[in-house]
Write an enzyme that holds these catalytic residues in place. Structure first.
Site, PDB file in Angstrom:
ATOM      1  N   ASP A  94       5.385 -14.119  11.656  1.00 45.26           N
ATOM      2  CA  ASP A  94       4.081 -14.675  11.287  1.00 45.26           C
ATOM      3  C   ASP A  94       3.015 -13.587  11.439  1.00 45.26           C
ATOM      4  OD1 ASP A  94       1.635 -15.969  11.265  1.00 45.26           O
ATOM      5  OD2 ASP A  94       2.347 -17.707  12.403  1.00 45.26           O
ATOM      6  N   LYS A 105      -6.765  -0.909  11.879  1.00 44.93           N
ATOM      7  CA  LYS A 105      -6.234  -1.303  10.562  1.00 44.93           C
ATOM      8  C   LYS A 105      -5.041  -0.396  10.224  1.00 44.93           C
ATOM      9  CE  LYS A 105      -5.815  -1.531   5.939  1.00 44.93           C
ATOM     10  NZ  LYS A 105      -4.974  -0.677   5.096  1.00 44.93           N
ATOM     11  N   GLU A 155       0.830  -1.214   0.000  1.00 43.69           N
ATOM     12  CA  GLU A 155       0.000   0.000   0.000  1.00 43.69           C
ATOM     13  C   GLU A 155       0.861   1.259   0.000  1.00 43.69           C
ATOM     14  OE1 GLU A 155      -3.114  -0.036   2.994  1.00 43.69           O
ATOM     15  OE2 GLU A 155      -3.203   2.144   2.999  1.00 43.69           O
TER      16      GLU A 155
HETATM   17  C1  MEV Z   1      -5.673   3.048   5.459  1.00 40.26           C
HETATM   18  O1  MEV Z   1      -4.869   1.969   5.064  1.00 40.26           O
HETATM   19  C2  MEV Z   1      -5.624   3.232   6.949  1.00 40.26           C
HETATM   20  C3  MEV Z   1      -6.551   4.314   7.513  1.00 40.26           C
HETATM   21  O2  MEV Z   1      -7.898   4.061   7.148  1.00 40.26           O
HETATM   22  C4  MEV Z   1      -6.393   4.267   9.013  1.00 40.26           C
HETATM   23  C5  MEV Z   1      -7.371   5.151   9.779  1.00 40.26           C
HETATM   24  O3  MEV Z   1      -8.465   5.466   9.291  1.00 40.26           O
HETATM   25  O4  MEV Z   1      -7.015   5.488  10.935  1.00 40.26           O
HETATM   26  C6  MEV Z   1      -6.219   5.665   6.966  1.00 40.26           C
END
Ligand code: MEV
Length: 760
Positions: free
Chosen positions: A613, A597, A409
């Site tokens: 892992d 995430k 990403e």
């Molecule tokens: C994108 O990979 C991650 C975000 O969505 C994290 C967040 O919203 O805090 C930008």
């Protein structure tokens, strides 16, 4: 003359602080946190300690100060992670470094050992002059000579009496949370002596007795020694010392034994360990002496869980003294790194980390090779490649780390580097880790009616705890030899007909999945025999909540505003909005999932690069996030009393530096070499720091101009690269693509053609 690089350690008292000022011996140990001096790239303000040490050197060489050349720059960041000074004698280490730097330049051919006494003498003079003639010099001795030293004052300055060793002891340091002022305490005690000489004398004489008893026990085993008796003597000495400090506190009315110190001492007593303040008291450090490493870990786990106080695992006693180094320490501050081409980036990283540029062949295309891939898993038909990048600017516990990241990403690496730079401006990440304890689970089911009830079966297993832990250790004798092994046994009743046994195993630097599974399988038949219940699953738990890493970051508001339009955002508004973003995640699991995430963008990228892992880490992270009964953010942010933004994050880090893909995959080997972590615990700390940095970058962007703007420019950049832009065309083409509002391959080709035509 070639460059001079020199480093010197900090110090901590093991016994005899205060008493040394009254003629008793003290033991001081060098702690492996180092100041580092090298030629300054530009002249800065000279601190009193640098100025006085230069004067002492010039005096001894019968020269004037300017003829020494410019003062070196001395880096003492490791003494104050997150800008909080730990009271480890940084000024003595600075004096030692400055004296060594100038003496080495004045006498380039003198062997280091010959110079050592001279370095000590000049550092001592400089240090004392900077402190208005006070100070015993014990800290300078530790910094120059290293190891553990028994020292005593003679004629106003400390001298080494012996170099005691007690290798059977495990020594750890706990941060008691507040900086102490030794000089103000010493002054208060002197003033109190004028009022009540007897009370002060009594306290000091008790401290002197404590030092004598401690000295008698702090030695190697002699024939006929009983380990427990020697340890009991050492423990009695520390108890006596602590009582002596309490007497001084009462008589001089100064807060030597703070609440945090008393708490640490009480927990140590509960665990049968010896502990005492290291230094003047009033906060700072407590030193803990354990008869075995596992005992120190058990104590540390309880202290952290019940009181939030941390054992500072990176502080190690008996460190090497002052030494001349071959090169400067690794730095992660590589300004303009992203603008370089790949060859130049490799060269910059190799230089900054002190590795061979050829090492990067391990991340060349096809470096894994089909044959190795075929040996790793089954049914191989090829390999999958991902970019291998370096996140810059990371400082964790005062140490620079170049953080390898593998991720598909765009913007993850840039964002983490950018946030790490903001956190660096606040002194870097402050981290600590739990011991590397993993959980082996053995599921048990009642096989017939009339067998033991669940509670009875659980009680029988608990009664056999010691035998079962011994059995676990026999399953992996090599682990014990490496300092790991079984630690605890827990039984949980899940239902009237189902139990689970947890064997807690210290895995040291391995992730541990294989060895935990072996131990679970080994224990199962014995537990079946004890209970008459039937063993079901025998496997590790990926909710590795006994092996968490904990990281704190503080960001000065001004750093938070970098690259934001100043007319739109005030620093304080950005702080408030990041805190509001954090609260949103705390209140709403839908937001918490996205928040986490973003954290895992940073965490997984390092996990992948280091061959760990990532499924295990993912499983652990989300189970941990839900442990309170509701899915919650792993990192939270608040505004500190001084207006700074403060973030903290904890999560399980079951990661290894040995075995598995970390051993086989060439890229993982390079990643681990670049990081150069001293333990899997330190690797876990860096990984969580990467997660917290990724989170800060995301929240800052989301809470201000939105995520798309930054994403857009990185996206445009990669489209421009895809269209064939060279490094000197890249910036211009990226800007034109964004301005065109059409970030597409075809548009990039058109714009590039036009750009080349105008340049021609
Ligand atoms: C994108 O990979 C991650 C975000 O969505 C994290 C967040 O919203 O805090 C930008």
């Amino acid at each position: 003359m070639t460059d001079v690089f020199v480093s010197a350690p900090g110090k901590a008292f093991l016994i005899g602080e205060y008493a040394i000022l009254h003629g008793a011996p003290a033991i001081v140990t060098a702690v492996d946190v180092r100041a580092f001096a090298q030629a300054a790239s530009r002249s800065g303000v000279e601190t009193p300690i640098v100025r006085c040490t230069r004067a002492a050197v010039a005096d001894a060489l019968e020269r004037d100060i300017p003829s020494l050349g410019p003062a070196p720059s001395v880096d003492t960041r490791a003494f104050a992670p997150g800008r909080r000074k730990l009271g480890l004698g940084s000024s003595a280490a600075v004096a030692a470094c400055v004296a060594a730097y100038h003496l080495r330049r004045a006498k380039p051919d003198a062997p280091a050992e010959t110079l050592r006494d001279e370095i000590f003498a000049r550092a001592f003079d400089g240090h004392r002059a900077a402190q208005d003639g006070r100070g015993s010099g014990a800290d300078v001795l530790a910094s120059v000579y290293g190891g553990s030293l028994s020292v005593r004052l003679a004629g106003g300055r400390c001298a080494i009496e012996s170099r005691p060793r007690a290798d059977w002891l495990t020594i750890g340091f706990v941060d008691a949370g507040a900086p102490a002022s030794t000089t103000s305490f010493v002054r208060a005690i002197e003033a109190a002596r004028a009022r009540d000489a007897d009370a002060i004398e009594q306290g000091i004489s008790q401290l002197a007795q404590a030092s004598a008893r401690f000295h008698a026990a702090f030695r190697p085993f002699a024939p006929g020694d009983v380990a427990a008796a020697l340890y009991a003597e050492l423990r009695a000495a520390t108890l006596l010392h602590n009582d002596g400090l309490r007497q001084l506190q009462r008589a001089a009315d100064v807060p030597i034994m703070t609440e945090a110190i008393e708490t640490i001492l009480a927990v140590a007593t509960e665990f049968g360990l010896a502990a005492k303040p290291s230094g003047a008291g009033g906060g700072d450090l407590v030193v803990v002496f354990a008869h075995e490493p596992a005992a120190l870990d058990r104590f540390a786990v309880a202290l952290q869980r019940e009181h939030g106080l941390a054992l500072l695992r990176h502080l190690r006693p008996s460190a090497p003294g002052l030494r001349f180094e071959a090169r400067e320490p690794a730095t992660s501050r590589l300004a303009g790194f992203f603008k370089l081409d790949i060859a130049a980036r490799r060269a910059a990283v190799a230089h900054a980390a002190g590795i061979e540029p050829t090492s990067f062949s391990s991340v060349d295309i096809g470096a894994l090779g089909l044959e190795s891939a075929d040996n790793l898993i089954e049914n191989v038909v090829g390999t999958l490649e991902l970019p291998f990048a370096i996140a810059t600017n990371f400082v964790v516990n005062g140490r620079d780390f170049l953080v390898p990241m593998c991720v598909e990403e765009a913007s993850v690496v840039a964002a983490a580097s950018n946030a790490a730079k903001m956190i660096r401006a606040g002194g870097g990440f402050v981290a600590h880790a739990d011991p590397p304890w993993m959980i082996a689970q053995i599921q048990l089911a009642r096989c017939r009616a009339g067998g033991l009830r669940a509670e009875e079966a659980a009680a029988r297993i608990t009664r056999e705890r010691d035998a079962l832990l011994e059995l676990a250790d026999r399953a992996h004798p090599r682990l014990r030899a490496r300092g790991g092994g079984s630690r605890e046994l827990e039984v949980r009743v899940l239902a009237e007909d189902m139990l689970v046994v947890h064997a807690i195993i210290d895995c040291r630097d391995a992730m541990g999945a294989n060895l935990i599974n072996t131990i679970a399988e080994e224990l199962a038949p014995a537990i079946e025999r004890i209970t008459g219940w039937a063993a079901g699953l025998r496997i590790l738990s990926n909710l590795a909540d006994r092996r968490c890493s904990h990281v704190v970051a503080r960001v000065p508001p001004s750093a938070l505003c970098a690259n934001l339009p100043s007319n739109e955002w005030t620093a304080d508004a950005v702080v408030e909005r990041v805190v509001a973003a954090s609260r949103f995640a705390e209140l709403d699991p839908y937001r918490a999932a996205t928040h986490n995430k973003g954290i895992m963008n940073g965490v997984d990228a390092v996990i992948l690069a280091t061959g760990n892992d990532w499924r295990a880490i993912e499983a652990a992270a989300h189970a941990y996030a839900a442990q309170g009964g509701r899915y919650a953010p792993l990192a939270i942010w608040r505004k500190g009393a001084d207006g700074w933004l403060e973030g903290r994050m904890s999560m399980p880090t079951a990661v290894g530096m040995v075995g598995g893909a970390t051993k086989v995959h060439p890229a993982a080997r390079l990643a681990l070499d670049l990081l150069d972590c001293r333990s899997s615990a330190e690797l876990g700390e860096v990984i969580v720091a990467a997660g917290l940095a990724a989170n800060l970058a995301a929240l800052r962007a989301l809470a201000t101009e939105g995520i798309q703007r930054g994403h857009m420019s990185l996206h445009a950049r990669s489209i421009a690269l895809g269209a064939g832009a060279t490094s000197d065309e890249l910036e211009a083409l990226t800007e034109q693509l964004i301005a065109s509002g059409e970030i597409k391959h075809e548009r990039a080709i058109e714009l590039l053609r036009a750009l080349r035509a105008t340049r021609r």
